[in-house]
Design a protein around this motif. Structure first.
Motif, PDB file in Angstrom:
ATOM      1  N   MET A   1       0.839  -1.194   0.000  1.00 37.92           N
ATOM      2  CA  MET A   1       0.000   0.000   0.000  1.00 37.92           C
ATOM      3  C   MET A   1       0.872   1.240   0.000  1.00 37.92           C
ATOM      4  N   GLU A   2       0.609   2.145  -0.882  1.00 31.31           N
ATOM      5  CA  GLU A   2       1.462   3.323  -1.045  1.00 31.31           C
ATOM      6  C   GLU A   2       1.396   4.237   0.170  1.00 31.31           C
ATOM      7  N   ALA A   3       0.204   4.345   0.759  1.00 35.74           N
ATOM      8  CA  ALA A   3       0.067   5.247   1.901  1.00 35.74           C
ATOM      9  C   ALA A   3       0.908   4.768   3.074  1.00 35.74           C
ATOM     10  N   VAL A   4       1.009   3.474   3.290  1.00 32.08           N
ATOM     11  CA  VAL A   4       1.774   2.927   4.405  1.00 32.08           C
ATOM     12  C   VAL A   4       3.249   3.186   4.218  1.00 32.08           C
ATOM     13  N   ALA A   5       3.718   3.187   2.990  1.00 37.13           N
ATOM     14  CA  ALA A   5       5.150   3.353   2.732  1.00 37.13           C
ATOM     15  C   ALA A   5       5.567   4.807   2.707  1.00 37.13           C
ATOM     16  N   ALA A   6       4.627   5.727   2.885  1.00 35.67           N
ATOM     17  CA  ALA A   6       4.969   7.145   2.800  1.00 35.67           C
ATOM     18  C   ALA A   6       5.953   7.521   3.893  1.00 35.67           C
ATOM     19  N   PRO A   7       7.013   8.243   3.567  1.00 36.00           N
ATOM     20  CA  PRO A   7       8.027   8.609   4.569  1.00 36.00           C
ATOM     21  C   PRO A   7       7.494   9.678   5.497  1.00 36.00           C
ATOM     22  N   ILE A   8       7.948   9.627   6.758  1.00 40.11           N
ATOM     23  CA  ILE A   8       7.583  10.680   7.700  1.00 40.11           C
ATOM     24  C   ILE A   8       8.470  11.880   7.467  1.00 40.11           C
ATOM     25  N   PRO A   9       7.978  13.104   7.635  1.00 42.36           N
ATOM     26  CA  PRO A   9       8.778  14.296   7.355  1.00 42.36           C
ATOM     27  C   PRO A   9      10.062  14.323   8.155  1.00 42.36           C
ATOM     28  N   ASP A  10      11.127  14.769   7.551  1.00 47.42           N
ATOM     29  CA  ASP A  10      12.419  14.904   8.213  1.00 47.42           C
ATOM     30  C   ASP A  10      12.348  16.029   9.227  1.00 47.42           C
ATOM     31  N   SER A  11      13.114  15.877  10.349  1.00 49.87           N
ATOM     32  CA  SER A  11      13.060  16.876  11.411  1.00 49.87           C
ATOM     33  C   SER A  11      13.531  18.229  10.939  1.00 49.87           C
ATOM     34  N   GLY A  12      14.391  18.257   9.905  1.00 54.82           N
ATOM     35  CA  GLY A  12      14.897  19.552   9.455  1.00 54.82           C
ATOM     36  C   GLY A  12      14.197  20.067   8.229  1.00 54.82           C
ATOM     37  N   GLY A  13      13.164  19.384   7.753  1.00 55.16           N
ATOM     38  CA  GLY A  13      12.552  19.759   6.483  1.00 55.16           C
ATOM     39  C   GLY A  13      11.369  20.675   6.647  1.00 55.16           C
ATOM     40  N   ALA A  14      11.574  21.989   6.551  1.00 56.00           N
ATOM     41  CA  ALA A  14      10.510  22.994   6.522  1.00 56.00           C
ATOM     42  C   ALA A  14       9.528  22.828   7.660  1.00 56.00           C
TER      43      ALA A  14
ATOM     44  N   ASP B   1      -7.907   9.950  15.825  1.00 55.69           N
ATOM     45  CA  ASP B   1      -8.202  11.023  14.877  1.00 55.69           C
ATOM     46  C   ASP B   1      -7.024  11.984  14.847  1.00 55.69           C
ATOM     47  N   ILE B   2      -6.169  11.862  13.831  1.00 52.28           N
ATOM     48  CA  ILE B   2      -4.979  12.707  13.728  1.00 52.28           C
ATOM     49  C   ILE B   2      -5.366  14.188  13.659  1.00 52.28           C
ATOM     50  N   ASP B   3      -6.427  14.505  12.960  1.00 53.40           N
ATOM     51  CA  ASP B   3      -6.821  15.910  12.789  1.00 53.40           C
ATOM     52  C   ASP B   3      -7.242  16.550  14.100  1.00 53.40           C
ATOM     53  N   ALA B   4      -7.648  15.736  15.076  1.00 52.29           N
ATOM     54  CA  ALA B   4      -8.138  16.282  16.348  1.00 52.29           C
ATOM     55  C   ALA B   4      -7.016  16.517  17.350  1.00 52.29           C
ATOM     56  N   GLN B   5      -5.783  16.138  17.003  1.00 49.81           N
ATOM     57  CA  GLN B   5      -4.675  16.259  17.950  1.00 49.81           C
ATOM     58  C   GLN B   5      -4.078  17.661  17.924  1.00 49.81           C
TER      59      GLN B   5
ATOM     60  N   CYS C   1       7.265  26.744  15.337  1.00 47.56           N
ATOM     61  CA  CYS C   1       7.058  25.806  14.228  1.00 47.56           C
ATOM     62  C   CYS C   1       5.844  26.237  13.399  1.00 47.56           C
ATOM     63  N   ARG C   2       5.881  25.917  12.136  1.00 42.95           N
ATOM     64  CA  ARG C   2       4.718  26.215  11.296  1.00 42.95           C
ATOM     65  C   ARG C   2       3.612  25.213  11.595  1.00 42.95           C
ATOM     66  N   LYS C   3       2.410  25.541  11.227  1.00 44.79           N
ATOM     67  CA  LYS C   3       1.268  24.672  11.465  1.00 44.79           C
ATOM     68  C   LYS C   3       1.367  23.410  10.608  1.00 44.79           C
ATOM     69  N   TRP C   4       0.829  22.338  11.139  1.00 44.01           N
ATOM     70  CA  TRP C   4       0.844  21.078  10.405  1.00 44.01           C
ATOM     71  C   TRP C   4      -0.162  21.139   9.240  1.00 44.01           C
ATOM     72  N   SER C   5       0.300  20.681   8.116  1.00 42.66           N
ATOM     73  CA  SER C   5      -0.575  20.627   6.946  1.00 42.66           C
ATOM     74  C   SER C   5      -1.295  19.281   6.895  1.00 42.66           C
ATOM     75  N   THR C   6      -2.293  19.206   6.042  1.00 45.33           N
ATOM     76  CA  THR C   6      -3.017  17.940   5.867  1.00 45.33           C
ATOM     77  C   THR C   6      -2.092  16.843   5.381  1.00 45.33           C
ATOM     78  N   GLU C   7      -1.152  17.207   4.520  1.00 43.86           N
ATOM     79  CA  GLU C   7      -0.198  16.230   3.997  1.00 43.86           C
ATOM     80  C   GLU C   7       0.710  15.707   5.098  1.00 43.86           C
ATOM     81  N   ASP C   8       1.162  16.643   5.976  1.00 44.65           N
ATOM     82  CA  ASP C   8       2.010  16.215   7.100  1.00 44.65           C
ATOM     83  C   ASP C   8       1.280  15.204   7.974  1.00 44.65           C
ATOM     84  N   LYS C   9       0.011  15.487   8.256  1.00 43.73           N
ATOM     85  CA  LYS C   9      -0.766  14.589   9.104  1.00 43.73           C
ATOM     86  C   LYS C   9      -0.981  13.242   8.417  1.00 43.73           C
ATOM     87  N   ARG C  10      -1.191  13.257   7.119  1.00 41.43           N
ATOM     88  CA  ARG C  10      -1.381  12.011   6.389  1.00 41.43           C
ATOM     89  C   ARG C  10      -0.123  11.145   6.482  1.00 41.43           C
TER      90      ARG C  10
END
Length: 387
Positions: free
Chosen positions: A1-14, A312-316, A265-274
């Motif tokens: 599944m592509e969604a499962v393999a998605a990398p988590i954002p790097d600590s230094g990446g934007a 619920d990731i969006d509620a955190q 820190c900047r606000k989390w985007s929908t993509e970050d949460k995904r």
């Protein structure tokens, strides 16, 4: 599944504001350093308390402002130990005085014995040379006589008798030596045997006083040992209570620190949460349980131990999301180092985690602080880049 393999954002990446205030970053870094130092000090004290109770358990089986408070507590312990040592010295001195009185009374018994008409051969050391007893020291290992005993009883240099039983042993030795060297039936052997009987009669009369003093001394020593143990337990209980209060204060500092970090820190985007949600699915069961516990810390109503959990990731909150991000990142890195390359999985049979252990909580705090340091350092680097 592509969604499962998605990398988590790097600590230094934007992850930070592109124009952080250098002064705020510096303040944040200093706050981080202060909290790290407090954690180190607390961990040392926790280890000290754990070591004390570990040793206590083994024995039973066989038979800064906060920094200054720790110093004061140690000073109190030193004063308490000093007082106990002084009390022990007084008890020892009192016991020695009572024993001296017993030995004085026993001296009266010996005086009566030495006044016996047959005591004269035993009053002074045997004149081995004058009597031509060339084999005397081959037969007798330790010569003894009443004058030697008297000198020992009157010694003032600390070499004298410490208790009555030592005197009794030497009196018996006088008569045993005489009976050993002189044949049975000889005058000296008979005189020694007769005086030995008389002495044992007097000793039996005097013995109750000796046993009573020994019993009293044993009771005093046992009581002193119990007092010492209770004092140590009370002192360490006080340290444990202070540690609990300091850990609570540290939690408050950490919460303030998290808020300061989130503000930079900047606000989390929908993509970050995904991506975070996808990364959570790749955690081992044990790590996933820990991640859910992180969520539960800021959400009292969240049941992290339920059989089925709806997250619920969006509620955190932003703070919870950042904490999850850093935990997931470290957990996945650890999995990649230990898991077989063919499966990419991670098995861990050791789930014996004690959430009530203070040291374990300290490690969690230090990990959280390290995450904060990573953000602070990233912000500091960005503040130095030309705009």
């Amino acid at each position: 599944m592509e969604a499962v393999a998605a990398p988590i954002p790097d600590s230094g990446g934007a992850v930070l504001d592109h124009n952080p205030n250098p002064a705020e970053v510096e303040v944040l870094t200093l706050r981080v350093d202060e909290v790290v130092e407090k954690v180190d000090k607390l961990e040392e004290k926790v280890n000290e308390v754990e070591q004390f109770y570990t040793n206590l358990s083994k024995k039973q089986q066989q038979t800064g402002s906060k920094g200054s408070s720790a110093v004061k507590e140690k000073e109190k312990q030193v004063l308490s130990m000093r007082k106990q040592q002084q009390d022990a010295s007084r008890r020892e001195a009192a016991a020695a005085k009572r024993m001296q009185e017993l030995m004085r009374q026993f001296g009266t018994v010996l005086k009566q014995l030495t006044m016996h008409k047959w005591a004269w051969p035993f009053m002074h050391p045997v004149d081995v040379k004058g009597l031509g007893l060339h084999d005397y020291f081959e037969v007798i290992d330790k010569p003894m006589d009443f004058s030697t005993i008297k000198n020992q009883m009157e010694a003032k240099d600390g070499t004298g008798y410490k208790n009555v039983r030592e005197i009794c042993a030497d009196v018996r030795l006088i008569f045993k030596n005489a009976m050993k060297y002189n044949e049975e039936g000889s005058d000296v052997n008979f005189m020694a045997r007769t005086l030995m009987v008389k002495f044992e009669e007097k000793w039996l009369q005097f013995l109750p006083k000796v046993t009573e003093e020994e019993r009293r001394r044993e009771e005093e020593e046992a009581e002193a040992q119990l007092d010492m143990q209770l004092a140590q337990e009370a002192a360490h209980a006080k340290i444990t209570k202070d540690l609990s209060n300091e850990l609570y204060d540290l939690d408050m500092h950490l919460e303030e620190l998290r808020e300061m970090v989130v503000q930079n820190c900047r606000k989390w985007s929908t993509e970050d949460k995904r991506k975070l949600g996808a990364a959570l699915t790749r955690l081992s069961p044990e790590d996933l349980t820990k991640a859910l516990e992180i969520v539960a810390q800021n959400n009292p109503g969240f049941q992290s131990t339920a059989e089925e959990v709806d997250l619920d990731i969006d509620a955190q909150s932003e703070s919870t999301l950042w904490r999850l991000k850093f935990f997931v990142r470290d957990a996945l890195e650890a999995q990649s180092k230990t898991a077989p390359a063919s499966t990419g999985g991670n098995t861990n049979d050791d789930k014996n985690v004690n959430n009530n252990n203070v040291t374990s909580n300290n490690h969690k705090r230090k990990r959280e602080i390290c995450d904060a340091i990573a953000i602070a350092k990233t912000a500091k680097k960005r503040s130095k880049k030309p705009s």
